[in-house]
Write a protein that holds these residues in place. Structure first.
Motif, PDB file in Angstrom:
ATOM      1  N   PHE A  99       0.876  -1.178   0.000  1.00  0.00           N
ATOM      2  CA  PHE A  99       0.000   0.000   0.000  1.00  0.00           C
ATOM      3  C   PHE A  99       0.908   1.222   0.000  1.00  0.00           C
TER       4      PHE A  99
ATOM      5  N   ASP B 112       3.697   4.250   8.324  1.00  0.00           N
ATOM      6  CA  ASP B 112       3.120   2.920   8.150  1.00  0.00           C
ATOM      7  C   ASP B 112       3.503   2.404   6.765  1.00  0.00           C
TER       8      ASP B 112
ATOM      9  N   ASP C 235       3.518  -5.733   7.170  1.00  0.00           N
ATOM     10  CA  ASP C 235       2.872  -4.453   7.497  1.00  0.00           C
ATOM     11  C   ASP C 235       3.486  -3.976   8.820  1.00  0.00           C
ATOM     12  N   ILE C 236       4.096  -2.789   8.804  1.00  0.00           N
ATOM     13  CA  ILE C 236       4.817  -2.306   9.996  1.00  0.00           C
ATOM     14  C   ILE C 236       4.568  -0.814  10.181  1.00  0.00           C
TER      15      ILE C 236
ATOM     16  N   GLU D  19      -1.731  -3.686  15.738  1.00  0.00           N
ATOM     17  CA  GLU D  19      -1.410  -2.269  15.665  1.00  0.00           C
ATOM     18  C   GLU D  19      -2.186  -1.405  16.660  1.00  0.00           C
TER      19      GLU D  19
ATOM     20  N   GLN E  18       1.063   5.330  17.065  1.00  0.00           N
ATOM     21  CA  GLN E  18       0.787   3.972  16.581  1.00  0.00           C
ATOM     22  C   GLN E  18       2.070   3.153  16.594  1.00  0.00           C
TER      23      GLN E  18
ATOM     24  N   GLU F 213       3.190  -0.963  15.136  1.00  0.00           N
ATOM     25  CA  GLU F 213       2.644  -2.147  14.450  1.00  0.00           C
ATOM     26  C   GLU F 213       3.733  -3.118  14.038  1.00  0.00           C
TER      27      GLU F 213
HETATM   28 MN    MN Z   1       0.111  -0.724   8.782  1.00  0.00          MN
END
Ligand code: MN
Ligand code: MN
Length: 296
Positions: free
Chosen positions: A51, A83, A94-95, A187, A278, A280
């Motif tokens: 993404f 992100d 996904d981090i 997350e 956040q 994640e």
């Molecule tokens: Mn993410």
């Protein structure tokens, strides 16, 4: 490469790109140069963005990515969420991390990070997602802050960022029991606001949904390109901007969203304009616990 190796690869690349991008986030740097850097590095490393890089600042919790040619720079005092999503043939890592420009916001960032750490420590086969949500909630409340209750972690499956099952950031009534081999992004979001996000009017990120009859040629061009190149994964407005005359871009995207050809990911902001942090990681459930995939 086996699926297992692709998943590890995607996670490792996501972690390395995060490292590089995190260092580039500083006062006076442009958001767009950080996003361009990260997305190009992903490709250089043999993967693809899962993404667009999200760079959401202060009360914005998620889904902001720079616009075409955007000149906005990071400012002292900004609380920045980075992100990053990477995929290798549809296997996704996904981090996310938070960074305060010029320091500060220590409690908010520590709360999200501690919640993630405690959540990851708790995951094992048989544990339920709502128990993990309870751990996230308690950890963040112990800091005197609130979790964002309407944002969640999510299962990761091939070519699918949100595999249906969620990991809440609060204690809920029911949950899914983790099983060996499950892949999830966890997350936690912490805030000094009311603990909910709302949609802003605009969206910079979209995802292909379906072929629909479209009057506008430029809309058809964007839709065909998105389907071919991004499939079921999200893309940024700036990734398709050069396909059509610039003055028609916004109109074409609006037509694609209203016809339900594309899904629009609206920018999400905290409902009381509280600050949001956040953290994640993507994890895989093992026999005795879970392994973090988004590590170098
Ligand atoms: Mn993410
Ligand atoms: Mn995620």
């Amino acid at each position: 490469m086996a699926g297992d190796d692709k998943l590890r690869d995607a996670g490792s690349i996501a972690a390395q790109v995060m490292d590089g991008a995190y260092k580039k986030v500083k006062e006076g740097a442009r958001l767009l140069e950080v996003a361009d850097y990260a997305e190009a590095l992903i490709v250089e490393m043999g993967a693809r963005p899962a993404f667009p890089m999200n760079i959401s600042i202060n009360e914005r919790a998620a889904h902001y990515t720079p616009d075409v040619g955007e000149q906005t720079v990071f400012e002292k005092g900004d609380l920045v969420k980075l992100d990053i999503g990477v995929h290798v043939d549809g296997y996704i890592g996904d981090i996310a991390r938070s960074k305060a420009i010029g320091g500060g916001h220590k409690e908010l960032i520590a709360a999200a990070e501690a919640a993630l750490e405690n959540a990851v420590s708790a995951v094992k086969p048989g544990v339920r997602t709502n128990e993990v949500g309870g751990i996230v909630e308690k950890t963040i409340k112990d800091f005197g802050l609130l979790p964002v209750s309407n944002l969640t972690g999510h299962m990761l499956t091939e070519w699918n960022l949100h595999g249906g099952t969620v990991v809440p950031n609060v204690r809920t009534m029911t949950g899914y029991k983790f099983r060996v081999g499950d892949v999830f992004a966890i997350e936690p979001f912490s805030t000094n606001g009311a603990g909910r996000v709302v949609d802003e009017a605009s969206a910079m990120i979209f995802r292909y949904l379906a072929d629909k009859p479209l009057r506008m040629r430029e809309a058809r061009t964007i839709l065909a390109y998105a389907k071919e190149n991004y499939s079921t994964l999200p893309f940024a407005e700036r990734w398709v901007a050069d396909l059509v005359p610039r003055f028609k871009l916004g109109l074409a995207l609006r037509q694609l969203v209203s016809s339900k050809s594309l899904h629009a990911y609206h920018i999400l902001r905290e409902c009381e304009r509280g600050l949001v942090a956040q953290a994640e990681h993507s994890i895989r459930v093992t026999n005795s616990g879970c392994e973090i995939l988004t590590e170098e």
